[in-house]
Every structure is written in structure tokens, then in C-alpha cells.
Design a protein around this motif. Structure first.
Motif, PDB file in Angstrom:
ATOM      1  N   GLU A   1      52.258  89.994  20.124  1.00 55.52           N
ATOM      2  CA  GLU A   1      52.890  91.033  19.299  1.00 55.52           C
ATOM      3  C   GLU A   1      54.252  90.481  18.915  1.00 55.52           C
ATOM      4  O   GLU A   1      55.269  90.864  19.501  1.00 55.52           O
ATOM      5  N   TYR A   2      54.263  89.587  17.958  1.00 51.20           N
ATOM      6  CA  TYR A   2      55.478  88.823  17.633  1.00 51.20           C
ATOM      7  C   TYR A   2      56.598  89.751  17.150  1.00 51.20           C
ATOM      8  O   TYR A   2      56.430  90.534  16.221  1.00 51.20           O
ATOM      9  N   LYS A   3      57.755  89.621  17.799  1.00 53.12           N
ATOM     10  CA  LYS A   3      58.903  90.474  17.479  1.00 53.12           C
ATOM     11  C   LYS A   3      60.051  89.686  16.844  1.00 53.12           C
ATOM     12  O   LYS A   3      61.172  90.187  16.770  1.00 53.12           O
ATOM     13  N   GLY A   4      59.760  88.444  16.445  1.00 50.39           N
ATOM     14  CA  GLY A   4      60.795  87.651  15.785  1.00 50.39           C
ATOM     15  C   GLY A   4      61.434  86.617  16.677  1.00 50.39           C
ATOM     16  O   GLY A   4      62.334  85.895  16.238  1.00 50.39           O
ATOM     17  N   TYR A   5      61.002  86.543  17.931  1.00 48.85           N
ATOM     18  CA  TYR A   5      61.593  85.580  18.869  1.00 48.85           C
ATOM     19  C   TYR A   5      60.568  85.199  19.938  1.00 48.85           C
ATOM     20  O   TYR A   5      59.544  85.872  20.117  1.00 48.85           O
ATOM     21  N   TYR A   6      60.879  84.076  20.620  1.00 47.07           N
ATOM     22  CA  TYR A   6      60.102  83.713  21.800  1.00 47.07           C
ATOM     23  C   TYR A   6      60.732  84.413  22.999  1.00 47.07           C
ATOM     24  O   TYR A   6      61.954  84.322  23.213  1.00 47.07           O
ATOM     25  N   ALA A   7      59.941  85.098  23.785  1.00 49.32           N
ATOM     26  CA  ALA A   7      60.419  85.738  25.008  1.00 49.32           C
ATOM     27  C   ALA A   7      60.191  84.782  26.169  1.00 49.32           C
ATOM     28  O   ALA A   7      59.052  84.419  26.477  1.00 49.32           O
ATOM     29  N   ILE A   8      61.283  84.343  26.794  1.00 53.59           N
ATOM     30  CA  ILE A   8      61.202  83.392  27.914  1.00 53.59           C
ATOM     31  C   ILE A   8      61.893  84.054  29.099  1.00 53.59           C
ATOM     32  O   ILE A   8      63.116  84.120  29.169  1.00 53.59           O
ATOM     33  N   GLY A   9      61.087  84.564  30.027  1.00 54.28           N
ATOM     34  CA  GLY A   9      61.649  85.398  31.080  1.00 54.28           C
ATOM     35  C   GLY A   9      62.229  86.645  30.431  1.00 54.28           C
ATOM     36  O   GLY A   9      61.569  87.321  29.651  1.00 54.28           O
TER      37      GLY A   9
END
Length: 401
Positions: free
Chosen positions: A319-327
Motif C-alpha cells: 500500500e505505497y504511501k510515497g516512501y519506503y518504511a524501514i522500521g
């Protein structure tokens, strides 16, 4: 970094196929956009650093510095190198040393209409043995992909399926970002299914949509000493860290085939120079000549553990929100569309990366401006030469660290 250089303006052309434009018109267009932004005239410049890779071959310019002198009607010191990152570093060094106060860094390339002239020379980016074996630059991307899959045991089943989708999602994400970039070469949406079908059509692990296009274009950045910069603008974007590193030309001879040593070394030096931590960086421009390179660069720069970047991409893009979620961290990557969709005119590409960071930090990126609960303060750009043979890392900060 003492006497830190400051970016006071940046300009660029649209990347694409500019059959109708001569190279001088392209660099002039980029320069005018930058100079108007800073309220500067040509006579204000004390030196110019220009980058191009193939201009000597494609346009038969015997001495590009003379070409630039005629274009600008200037007789200040001018030097030409092969990559924007190198030209930018030289300009930073000169300002840091107190030699100049106002410097133009320009990048230009004409490739699309000179394809017959440079097709063979692109293979000369390889070492002689690989060249005579018929190795193309694209072949190395596939070799790295195969080595990565083998090392991390992603050889079959659900993980391999997710891995292949993750690489496709990188291309889809960058095309999505490019829709909001008026200068991008490929402003069209693509799907994961299209990327996968292109691989099937090519009968290769990587297909058409995994690679950046051939492009024409120009970029320009104006660097100033801090004292002069404060007279020109109240939106100071400092160059906090600047470093480069190199590795063997022969890719198969390197110790590790699943990462770029030059990127890791340059990032370590740049971070120490900047005096910030890795996770202070919020926005990142990566050299995604292929989808593989964006994935590997996330690991090389330290944002993902080795062998895990593909999982980060896959999970972030569900569910791409415009960024990579890392932790618990957010990392905004290739907001201009990356090389994949923004384009890749070799000598100008690094300038487009810096242009994007500059605009984002100043809140001037228009429809693609990053909106987050934490205001943007730090950004980083990675430019690669050859197939990871040379890496330039630049770290930028708004208002100083």
C-alpha cells in the motif's frame, strides 16, 4: 566541512530525445533557469566546471572548455570532467579552499540522436576482456541479480516470486513519481504486470522496464561561498558532506558481486564529513540505472541490512504511501522518478539528482513535494560511474547542521 559551499540556484532541461536542439542550446537553457532564480549574470561567475561523457565523440568538440567559453562569452577558469558528481566535488573543493566565491557546475549529454556513434563505446565502459567477450553494460546488472539471488538463497517458491515483484515495484514507483515531474522523460504510469511481461518477452531476468532510457539533457547548479550565498538568498542549502571512492573496472574480479564497495566507502566518508547520522537523512536520490541498482544501493548506503532491501520494497509497496518504511523510519527515494523515468543523460544525470534534493529541501518541488510530519532538513544523492566503478555521495542540509 569548513567554509561550506552553498547551493543558491539550480536549473535543468526536460530529459528526453532532443533531436532538434544542439548541445549549446540545452546547457544554455539549464543555465538561464538557474541564473534567473539567483538573479545572476554570466559576468558574476568566477569559474565553471562542466561534465559530459560522450560530447567529444558525438559532437566532435576538440576542446569543450573553449566551446563553453564561446557560449558564455567568459574567459574564467573552466574544466571538463566525465561526471556531474566529479564536477560538483571540484567546485566544492575550490569554494571550501577560498579560491572562488561563485561557481557554475553544468552537465550535458546528447545521446539519443547519436546512438550509432556511442553504441560500441558504451561497451568500452567494460574492461577489455569483458568487451571482447561481448559483455554489455546491461549484462552486469543481470550478473549482479543472479549473484544476489544465490547468496541470499532466494532461488524458488514464494520468496523468489516476491523478490521479482519487488524489483518490478521499484520501476512502477519511479514512473509514478515521474508523473509529477514536468522535466521527466517517461511521464507514464506502468504496472507490475507490464514489467513482468517485458521480462518474459526478453526471456531474461530483467526486461525493458527494468532499465533507464537513453536521454539528452542538461543541468546546472550554482554554488557560492556562505558569505555570498547569504546575499543572494535566505534559503540556504549547504553541502555538508562530499566524498567519492573507486573500485575495480572488472566487475567479476571484485571481492563482492552483490554490492558496490565504492558506494559504501563514499557514504561512510560523506556522513563523517557531514556530522549527521544516517537516519537524519530523509530524502534520497539513488542511481537506478536498473531496478537492481536501486535495491542494492539501499543496502550499500546502510538503510537496509544486506539481503533485505527487496523485502523492504515489497512490503512498502503493498500500500505505497510515497516512501519506503524501514522500521519506524520513512525514506523518500527518487522523488523525481529516478534515472528509470526521469532519464539518464550521463553527464547531466547527477545534476538532476542534486536539483531534486535542492528543490525538495527548499519546499519548491511542486506537485511532488514531500509532505511529512517532520519538515525536510537533510537529503543525500548517490551518483555512480560505470558499473559501480566510481561512486560520488553528496549530503545536503537546509540551514546548516
Amino acid at each position: 566541512m569548513g567554509n561550506r559551499p552553498v547551493i543558491v540556484a539550480a536549473g535543468r532541461t526536460k530529459f528526453g530525445e532532443h533531436y532538434e536542439k544542439q548541445p549549446e542550446r540545452l546547457i544554455e537553457e539549464a543555465w538561464l533557469r538557474a541564473s534567473e532564480e539567483a538573479g545572476l549574470e554570466r559576468k558574476d561567475l568566477e569559474a565553471c566546471y562542466l561534465s559530459d561523457y560522450f560530447l567529444l565523440l558525438t559532437n566532435k568538440l576538440g576542446l569543450e572548455e573553449g566551446f563553453l567559453s564561446e557560449l558564455t562569452e567568459l574567459h574564467v577558469p573552466m574544466d571538463v570532467v566525465r561526471s556531474f558528481g566529479s564536477a560538483f566535488s571540484n567546485a566544492c573543493n575550490a569554494i571550501q579552499a577560498g579560491k572562488y566565491n561563485l561557481v557554475l557546475v553544468g552537465g550535458i549529454e546528447k545521446m539519443a540522436d547519436r546512438w550509432d556513434k556511442i553504441r560500441d563505446d558504451l561497451m568500452l565502459l567494460e574492461d577489455p576482456w569483458s568487451y571482447y567477450a561481448g559483455c554489455t553494460p546491461e549484462a552486469n546488472h543481470e550478473l549482479m541479480l543472479r549473484a544476489y539471488i544465490k547468496r541470499y538463497g532466494i532461488t524458488s517458491g514464494e520468496n523468489l516470486e516476491k523478490f521479482n515483484i519487488a524489483l518490478a515495484q521499484i520501476a512502477v514507483k519511479n514512473h509514478l513519481n515521474a508523473l509529477k515531474n514536468e522535466y521527466a522523460q517517461l511521464q507514464r504510469k506502468i504496472t507490475v504486470e507490464q514489467v513482468l511481461e517485458a521480462r518474459k518477452a526478453a526471456r531474461r531476468p530483467l526486461g525493458l522496464y527494468d532499465f533507464a532510457p537513453i536521454s539528452d539533457g542538461a543541468t546546472a547548479v550554482i554554488l557560492a561561498s556562505e558569505e555570498i550565498a547569504k546575499k543572494l538568498t535566505d534559503k540556504l542549502v549547504y553541502v555538508l558532506g562530499s566524498a567519492s571512492a573507486t573500485d575495480y573496472l572488472t566487475y567479476p574480479a571484485r571481492e563482492d558481486l552483490t554490492s558496490f564497495l565504492a558506494s559504501r566507502l563514499a557514504m561512510d566518508k560523506a556522513l563523517k564529513m557531514a556530522g549527521i547520522s544516517l537516519w537524519d537523512i530523509q530524502i534520497l536520490e539513488l542511481y537506478d540505472q536498473s531496478t537492481v541498482m536501486e535495491m542494492v544501493s539501499l543496502e550499500d548506503l546502510g538503510f537496509c541490512d544486506r539481503g533485505t532491501a527487496w523485502r523492504t520494497v515489497f512490503e512498502s509497496c503493498q500500500e505505497y504511501k510515497g516512501y519506503y518504511a524501514i522500521g519506524k523510519k520513512k525514506l523518500f527515494v527518487n522523488m523525481n522518478g529516478g534515472l528509470k523515468a526521469d532519464g539518464n543523460p550521463l553527464g547531466a544525470t547527477g545534476g538532476a539528482q542534486i536539483y531534486e534534493i535542492f528543490k525538495q529541501l527548499r519546499g519548491e518541488a511542486g506537485g511532488r513535494q514531500v509532505v511529512d510530519d517532520q519538515p525536510l532538513k537533510y537529503g543525500c544523492a548517490l551518483e555512480l560511474g560505470g558499473f559501480g566503478t566510481k561512486a560520488h555521495v553528496h549530503i545536503f542540509g537546509l540551514g546548516g547542521a
